[in-house]
Design a protein around this motif. Structure first.
Motif, mmCIF file in Angstrom:
data_model
loop_
_atom_site.group_PDB
_atom_site.id
_atom_site.type_symbol
_atom_site.label_atom_id
_atom_site.label_comp_id
_atom_site.label_asym_id
_atom_site.label_seq_id
_atom_site.Cartn_x
_atom_site.Cartn_y
_atom_site.Cartn_z
ATOM 1 N N ILE A 16 0.853 -1.189 0.000
ATOM 2 C CA ILE A 16 0.000 0.000 0.000
ATOM 3 C C ILE A 16 0.886 1.235 0.000
ATOM 4 C CG2 ILE A 16 -1.776 1.297 1.222
ATOM 5 C CD1 ILE A 16 -2.705 -1.312 2.475
ATOM 6 N N ASN A 17 0.879 1.972 -1.100
ATOM 7 C CA ASN A 17 1.697 3.169 -1.201
ATOM 8 C C ASN A 17 1.025 4.356 -0.537
ATOM 9 O OD1 ASN A 17 3.891 2.077 -2.598
ATOM 10 N ND2 ASN A 17 2.872 2.317 -4.570
ATOM 11 N N ARG A 18 1.838 5.176 0.097
ATOM 12 C CA ARG A 18 1.345 6.407 0.692
ATOM 13 C C ARG A 18 1.234 7.489 -0.372
ATOM 14 N NH1 ARG A 18 1.409 7.423 5.836
ATOM 15 N NH2 ARG A 18 2.624 9.346 5.774
ATOM 16 N N ALA A 19 0.386 8.491 -0.102
ATOM 17 C CA ALA A 19 0.118 9.575 -1.067
ATOM 18 C C ALA A 19 -0.236 8.987 -2.428
ATOM 19 C CB ALA A 19 1.314 10.504 -1.184
ATOM 20 N N ASP A 140 7.530 12.158 10.337
ATOM 21 C CA ASP A 140 7.837 11.306 9.186
ATOM 22 C C ASP A 140 7.156 11.838 7.927
ATOM 23 O OD1 ASP A 140 9.023 8.929 7.950
ATOM 24 O OD2 ASP A 140 6.950 8.300 7.684
ATOM 25 N N LEU A 141 5.927 12.320 8.069
ATOM 26 C CA LEU A 141 5.224 12.900 6.917
ATOM 27 C C LEU A 141 5.969 14.135 6.416
ATOM 28 C CD1 LEU A 141 2.697 12.575 5.157
ATOM 29 C CD2 LEU A 141 1.469 14.017 6.785
ATOM 30 N N ALA A 145 7.522 14.630 2.589
ATOM 31 C CA ALA A 145 7.275 15.792 1.735
ATOM 32 C C ALA A 145 8.573 16.514 1.417
ATOM 33 C CB ALA A 145 6.290 16.741 2.420
ATOM 34 N N PHE A 146 9.428 16.660 2.414
ATOM 35 C CA PHE A 146 10.702 17.357 2.231
ATOM 36 C C PHE A 146 11.559 16.651 1.178
ATOM 37 C CE2 PHE A 146 15.162 18.228 3.472
ATOM 38 C CZ PHE A 146 15.153 19.610 3.399
ATOM 39 N N GLY A 147 11.596 15.321 1.212
ATOM 40 C CA GLY A 147 12.372 14.570 0.244
ATOM 41 C C GLY A 147 11.895 14.792 -1.180
ATOM 42 N N GLU A 148 10.579 14.883 -1.353
ATOM 43 C CA GLU A 148 10.030 15.129 -2.691
ATOM 44 C C GLU A 148 10.336 16.554 -3.157
ATOM 45 O OE1 GLU A 148 8.644 12.889 -4.727
ATOM 46 O OE2 GLU A 148 9.102 11.398 -3.192
ATOM 47 N N ILE A 161 1.412 19.312 2.303
ATOM 48 C CA ILE A 161 1.703 18.333 3.353
ATOM 49 C C ILE A 161 2.796 18.861 4.281
ATOM 50 C CG2 ILE A 161 2.685 16.049 3.795
ATOM 51 C CD1 ILE A 161 1.262 15.075 1.260
ATOM 52 N N TYR A 162 3.817 19.486 3.697
ATOM 53 C CA TYR A 162 4.902 20.076 4.486
ATOM 54 C C TYR A 162 4.344 21.114 5.463
ATOM 55 C CZ TYR A 162 9.244 22.696 5.380
ATOM 56 O OH TYR A 162 10.300 23.335 5.972
ATOM 57 N N LYS A 163 3.487 21.985 4.968
ATOM 58 C CA LYS A 163 2.907 23.043 5.799
ATOM 59 C C LYS A 163 2.007 22.455 6.883
ATOM 60 C CE LYS A 163 0.026 27.228 5.426
ATOM 61 N NZ LYS A 163 -1.128 26.740 6.222
ATOM 62 N N GLU A 164 1.138 21.523 6.512
ATOM 63 C CA GLU A 164 0.215 20.933 7.484
ATOM 64 C C GLU A 164 0.974 20.168 8.562
ATOM 65 O OE1 GLU A 164 -2.227 18.084 9.475
ATOM 66 O OE2 GLU A 164 -0.759 17.489 7.949
ATOM 67 N N SER A 165 2.050 19.494 8.183
ATOM 68 C CA SER A 165 2.856 18.750 9.151
ATOM 69 C C SER A 165 3.518 19.697 10.143
ATOM 70 C CB SER A 165 3.919 17.917 8.426
ATOM 71 O OG SER A 165 3.326 16.957 7.578
ATOM 72 N N LEU A 166 4.089 20.792 9.647
ATOM 73 C CA LEU A 166 4.709 21.776 10.533
ATOM 74 C C LEU A 166 3.692 22.384 11.498
ATOM 75 C CD1 LEU A 166 7.241 23.870 8.413
ATOM 76 C CD2 LEU A 166 7.742 22.263 10.252
ATOM 77 N N GLU A 167 2.505 22.664 11.003
ATOM 78 C CA GLU A 167 1.462 23.253 11.856
ATOM 79 C C GLU A 167 1.097 22.305 12.987
ATOM 80 O OE1 GLU A 167 -0.900 26.136 8.670
ATOM 81 O OE2 GLU A 167 -1.507 24.038 8.914
#
Length: 211
Positions: A16-19, A140-141, A145-148, A161-167
């Protein structure tokens, strides 16, 4: 009672792939995500313990390892869809809970059902271990996102995703482990330069300097 079905079914989490539905340079499975979240939670637990907080390690590991195991029933749903509304989020949680309950009754021996009902339940709660899981999951999320974004992935969803994770991480800043991550780890991430890194720095500043 077929515990064999439970054990053999764990392989499904590797497939099962994420995103789903988005282009990605680094595919991540639900199984690999669970392992990474457990590693992050372990470190956050170390920081909490070093800060004088008592950590229930057995509970923490159980929560981290099992937090997404119910995705074997419904797959990984796109983050923007999953969080489109509180009502939808609750509906999805109800479906997951119902499928997990049915699975436990059908596949887990009676003497172990209580333990698996607990393990397959929602791990993010108001306990220290549940709060650590909430942060570890988003860390981890954030790295996914950062890697992409480092690779120049054009999909706008990764900035979201980067923004929502930081929030979410910022919302748990009262915890010593989250404070450590914000002060010691995030600066190292933000110091990495690549095309578009300035945008990530602006997102960080907008979240952490406007509260």
């Amino acid at each position: 009672m077929r515990i064999h079905q439970y054990l053999s079914g764990l392989t499904e989490l590797e497939m099962i792939n994420r995103a789903p539905g988005y282009f990605k340079y680094f595919p991540h499975s639900v199984a690999s995500h669970s392992w990474k979240v457990t590693q992050v939670a372990q470190f956050l637990g170390d920081v909490e313990e070093q800060s004088g907080n008592a950590v229930n390690w057995r509970l923490l590991y159980a929560k981290a390892l099992n937090h997404d195991i119910t995705e074997r029933f419904i797959g990984d749903i796109r983050t923007p869809v999953k969080y489109a509304s509180a009502e939808l989020r609750h509906m999805l949680a109800d479906v997951e809970e119902s499928l997990a309950d049915n699975f436990v009754r059908a596949e887990i021996p009676a003497e172990y059902r209580e333990a698996y009902h607990r393990r397959l339940g929602e791990g993010k709660d108001d306990t220290l271990e549940g709060r650590i899981l909430s942060v570890a999951d988003k860390i981890d999320l954030l790295y996914e996102a950062f890697g992409e974004l480092q690779k120049g992935n054009p999909e706008s969803v990764y900035s979201e995703i980067y923004k929502e994770s930081l929030e979410t991480i910022y919302a748990f800043r009262d915890m010593p482990s989250t404070d450590y991550f914000i002060r010691k780890v995030l600066p190292e991430m933000l110091a990495e330069e690549f095309p578009g890194s300035e945008k990530l720095q602006r997102i960080y500043i907008a979240i952490f300097n406007s509260k």
